[in-house]
Design a protein around this motif. Structure first.
Motif, PDB file in Angstrom:
ATOM      1  N   LEU A 254       0.824  -1.209   0.000  1.00 55.14           N
ATOM      2  CA  LEU A 254       0.000   0.000   0.000  1.00 55.14           C
ATOM      3  C   LEU A 254       0.857   1.258   0.000  1.00 55.14           C
ATOM      4  O   LEU A 254       0.487   2.272  -0.600  1.00 55.14           O
ATOM      5  CB  LEU A 254      -0.912   0.021   1.233  1.00 55.14           C
ATOM      6  N   ARG A 255       1.990   1.208   0.711  1.00 60.49           N
ATOM      7  CA  ARG A 255       2.892   2.366   0.768  1.00 60.49           C
ATOM      8  C   ARG A 255       4.319   1.858   0.674  1.00 60.49           C
ATOM      9  O   ARG A 255       4.724   0.963   1.402  1.00 60.49           O
ATOM     10  CB  ARG A 255       2.693   3.149   2.061  1.00 60.49           C
ATOM     11  N   THR A 256       5.074   2.397  -0.248  1.00 61.18           N
ATOM     12  CA  THR A 256       6.466   2.007  -0.429  1.00 61.18           C
ATOM     13  C   THR A 256       7.332   2.647   0.646  1.00 61.18           C
ATOM     14  O   THR A 256       6.908   3.587   1.331  1.00 61.18           O
ATOM     15  CB  THR A 256       6.972   2.418  -1.816  1.00 61.18           C
ATOM     16  N   GLY A 257       8.569   2.148   0.783  1.00 56.86           N
ATOM     17  CA  GLY A 257       9.478   2.739   1.753  1.00 56.86           C
ATOM     18  C   GLY A 257      10.539   1.764   2.198  1.00 56.86           C
ATOM     19  O   GLY A 257      10.543   0.599   1.815  1.00 56.86           O
ATOM     20  N   LYS A 258      11.437   2.242   3.016  1.00 55.03           N
ATOM     21  CA  LYS A 258      12.565   1.445   3.495  1.00 55.03           C
ATOM     22  C   LYS A 258      12.133   0.551   4.655  1.00 55.03           C
ATOM     23  O   LYS A 258      11.393   0.973   5.544  1.00 55.03           O
ATOM     24  CB  LYS A 258      13.702   2.368   3.942  1.00 55.03           C
ATOM     25  N   VAL A 259      12.620  -0.698   4.628  1.00 51.90           N
ATOM     26  CA  VAL A 259      12.426  -1.627   5.745  1.00 51.90           C
ATOM     27  C   VAL A 259      13.790  -2.187   6.124  1.00 51.90           C
ATOM     28  O   VAL A 259      14.696  -2.268   5.296  1.00 51.90           O
ATOM     29  CB  VAL A 259      11.454  -2.769   5.391  1.00 51.90           C
ATOM     30  N   SER A 260      13.925  -2.585   7.388  1.00 49.80           N
ATOM     31  CA  SER A 260      15.203  -3.069   7.884  1.00 49.80           C
ATOM     32  C   SER A 260      14.987  -4.230   8.847  1.00 49.80           C
ATOM     33  O   SER A 260      13.944  -4.330   9.504  1.00 49.80           O
ATOM     34  CB  SER A 260      15.966  -1.955   8.622  1.00 49.80           C
ATOM     35  N   VAL A 261      15.992  -5.097   8.934  1.00 48.22           N
ATOM     36  CA  VAL A 261      16.000  -6.103   9.985  1.00 48.22           C
ATOM     37  C   VAL A 261      15.999  -5.365  11.324  1.00 48.22           C
ATOM     38  O   VAL A 261      16.739  -4.400  11.522  1.00 48.22           O
ATOM     39  CB  VAL A 261      17.231  -7.011   9.859  1.00 48.22           C
ATOM     40  N   GLY A 262      15.154  -5.796  12.243  1.00 51.13           N
ATOM     41  CA  GLY A 262      15.004  -5.123  13.528  1.00 51.13           C
ATOM     42  C   GLY A 262      13.796  -4.222  13.599  1.00 51.13           C
ATOM     43  O   GLY A 262      13.398  -3.810  14.704  1.00 51.13           O
ATOM     44  N   ASP A 263      13.187  -3.894  12.452  1.00 45.71           N
ATOM     45  CA  ASP A 263      11.983  -3.064  12.466  1.00 45.71           C
ATOM     46  C   ASP A 263      10.843  -3.789  13.176  1.00 45.71           C
ATOM     47  O   ASP A 263      10.683  -5.008  13.062  1.00 45.71           O
ATOM     48  CB  ASP A 263      11.528  -2.745  11.036  1.00 45.71           C
ATOM     49  N   ASP A 264      10.017  -3.011  13.889  1.00 46.55           N
ATOM     50  CA  ASP A 264       8.794  -3.560  14.460  1.00 46.55           C
ATOM     51  C   ASP A 264       7.820  -3.907  13.338  1.00 46.55           C
ATOM     52  O   ASP A 264       7.781  -3.236  12.293  1.00 46.55           O
ATOM     53  CB  ASP A 264       8.128  -2.539  15.389  1.00 46.55           C
ATOM     54  N   VAL A 265       7.043  -4.949  13.566  1.00 43.55           N
ATOM     55  CA  VAL A 265       5.939  -5.302  12.678  1.00 43.55           C
ATOM     56  C   VAL A 265       4.657  -4.987  13.437  1.00 43.55           C
ATOM     57  O   VAL A 265       4.322  -5.660  14.418  1.00 43.55           O
ATOM     58  CB  VAL A 265       5.980  -6.789  12.283  1.00 43.55           C
ATOM     59  N   THR A 266       3.964  -3.955  13.012  1.00 44.85           N
ATOM     60  CA  THR A 266       2.779  -3.483  13.713  1.00 44.85           C
ATOM     61  C   THR A 266       1.536  -3.791  12.891  1.00 44.85           C
ATOM     62  O   THR A 266       1.399  -3.296  11.761  1.00 44.85           O
ATOM     63  CB  THR A 266       2.854  -1.963  13.965  1.00 44.85           C
ATOM     64  N   VAL A 267       0.657  -4.621  13.427  1.00 41.59           N
ATOM     65  CA  VAL A 267      -0.584  -4.947  12.739  1.00 41.59           C
ATOM     66  C   VAL A 267      -1.600  -3.856  13.057  1.00 41.59           C
ATOM     67  O   VAL A 267      -1.997  -3.664  14.208  1.00 41.59           O
ATOM     68  CB  VAL A 267      -1.114  -6.329  13.149  1.00 41.59           C
ATOM     69  N   GLU A 268      -2.034  -3.135  12.019  1.00 45.98           N
ATOM     70  CA  GLU A 268      -2.960  -2.019  12.185  1.00 45.98           C
ATOM     71  C   GLU A 268      -4.403  -2.490  12.149  1.00 45.98           C
ATOM     72  O   GLU A 268      -5.296  -1.809  12.688  1.00 45.98           O
ATOM     73  CB  GLU A 268      -2.736  -0.983  11.069  1.00 45.98           C
ATOM     74  N   GLU A 269      -4.638  -3.633  11.506  1.00 45.42           N
ATOM     75  CA  GLU A 269      -6.009  -4.136  11.369  1.00 45.42           C
ATOM     76  C   GLU A 269      -5.955  -5.662  11.286  1.00 45.42           C
ATOM     77  O   GLU A 269      -5.151  -6.217  10.526  1.00 45.42           O
ATOM     78  CB  GLU A 269      -6.659  -3.554  10.122  1.00 45.42           C
ATOM     79  N   TRP A 270      -6.814  -6.310  12.055  1.00 49.26           N
ATOM     80  CA  TRP A 270      -6.865  -7.754  12.075  1.00 49.26           C
ATOM     81  C   TRP A 270      -8.107  -8.246  11.340  1.00 49.26           C
ATOM     82  O   TRP A 270      -9.086  -7.529  11.178  1.00 49.26           O
ATOM     83  CB  TRP A 270      -6.911  -8.276  13.511  1.00 49.26           C
ATOM     84  N   THR A 271      -8.050  -9.518  10.917  1.00 51.90           N
ATOM     85  CA  THR A 271      -9.201 -10.137  10.261  1.00 51.90           C
ATOM     86  C   THR A 271      -9.236 -11.610  10.662  1.00 51.90           C
ATOM     87  O   THR A 271      -8.379 -12.076  11.404  1.00 51.90           O
ATOM     88  CB  THR A 271      -9.097  -9.981   8.734  1.00 51.90           C
ATOM     89  N   GLU A 272     -10.209 -12.336  10.155  1.00 50.96           N
ATOM     90  CA  GLU A 272     -10.293 -13.763  10.390  1.00 50.96           C
ATOM     91  C   GLU A 272      -9.444 -14.501   9.355  1.00 50.96           C
ATOM     92  O   GLU A 272      -9.359 -14.085   8.205  1.00 50.96           O
ATOM     93  CB  GLU A 272     -11.732 -14.254  10.301  1.00 50.96           C
ATOM     94  N   SER A 273      -8.837 -15.596   9.760  1.00 52.22           N
ATOM     95  CA  SER A 273      -8.054 -16.394   8.825  1.00 52.22           C
ATOM     96  C   SER A 273      -8.958 -17.023   7.776  1.00 52.22           C
ATOM     97  O   SER A 273     -10.094 -17.422   8.080  1.00 52.22           O
ATOM     98  CB  SER A 273      -7.301 -17.486   9.578  1.00 52.22           C
TER      99      SER A 273
END
Length: 275
Positions: A254-273
């Protein structure tokens, strides 16, 4: 808090991955991921499903994408200047017509020698415009489907527990060829329920489950098939409604940008599997 513990790019579809400390996420995934593809003389894509020796080819692409080095056991390494503007040729990816820029006879001969079958190397052209379906559709290069494949260590650990109970050896993460490996989720398959998440500067949206195929049977170090696992065990508990077995999840950007090892993974919205 969950975080990124590994980022892996696969510059050449089907070949070995390269772990990186940081990467730019583009609309089509990690920069240069699956931007090259090995094809037959007729332009049909090669895959570890039919050509498991692809796994022993180790690409090294410069950050600017201009020079590619290929290495394989028993063969001299080959370095080439990447052609990003040459004539286009038709290529076939899962039966769908696309185009690629042929990278020349020298690399074709090298690949043919490693794989034992006539092969050529093509690069995604700048005008490549492929949109892959999913709950959130998204762009993709020559990947099997969506831009990014994410899998957690908890998901692999749950599989390895089941393998051990059947007397089978544990499998490494490399069998599943993810782009992003996450640690810190206590429950396996949490990635299945992450509808929208952020990592570093990038924002991702859930596209689909990662349906597993015969590539998971290939020992990535030897470039050869190695028994019925993990598909045999996955079939006992991870059957997907659309067919096949699932492990891990695919995401669109959805949005491009830099990612790195050590970055937090933040779930903004959950759904059902879906499973």
């Amino acid at each position: 808090m969950a975080g990124v513990v590994e980022l892996i790019s696969y510059p050449v579809k089907g070949c070995a991955g390269t772990s990186v400390a940081e990467a730019v996420v583009t609309r089509a995934g990690l920069a240069h991921d699956r931007s090259f593809m090995v094809v037959s003389d007729e332009g049909v894509y090669r895959t570890q499903r039919r050509d498991p020796r692809l796994a022993v080819i180790r690409p090294d692409l410069t950050p600017d994408g201009r020079r590619l080095t290929l290495r394989a056991p028993g063969h001299d390494e080959l370095t080439l200047d990447v052609d990003s503007s040459g004539p286009r040729r038709p290529v076939d990816l899962f039966g769908a017509p696309f185009t690629g820029i042929d990278q020349g006879d020298a690399v074709a001969a090298w690949l043919t020698g490693v794989l034992g079958a006539p092969s050529r190397l093509v690069r995604v052209p700048p005008e490549h415009d492929r949109v892959v379906a999913g709950r959130t559709p998204g762009a993709s290069g020559y990947a099997d489907s969506s831009a990014l494949h994410l899998m957690s260590r908890a998901t692999l650990a749950a599989l390895n527990e089941r393998l051990a109970a059947r007397g089978a050896a544990p499998l490494p993460m490399s069998r599943f060829r993810p782009n992003v490996v996450v640690d810190g989720w206590s429950e396996p398959h949490t990635e299945d329920r992450a509808e929208r998440l952020t990592i570093g500067d990038a924002e991702l949206a859930y596209a689909k489950l990662a349906i597993r195929c015969a590539v998971t049977l290939v020992d990535q170090e030897r470039g050869a098939r190695s028994g019925p696992e993990p598909l045999r065990t996955l079939a006992t508990y991870r059957r997907a409604a659309q067919g096949g077995v699932a492990l891990g999840a695919k995401f669109s950007v959805l949005r491009t940008g830099k990612v790195s090892v050590g970055d937090d993974v933040t779930v903004e919205e959950w759904t059902e599997s879906e499973l």
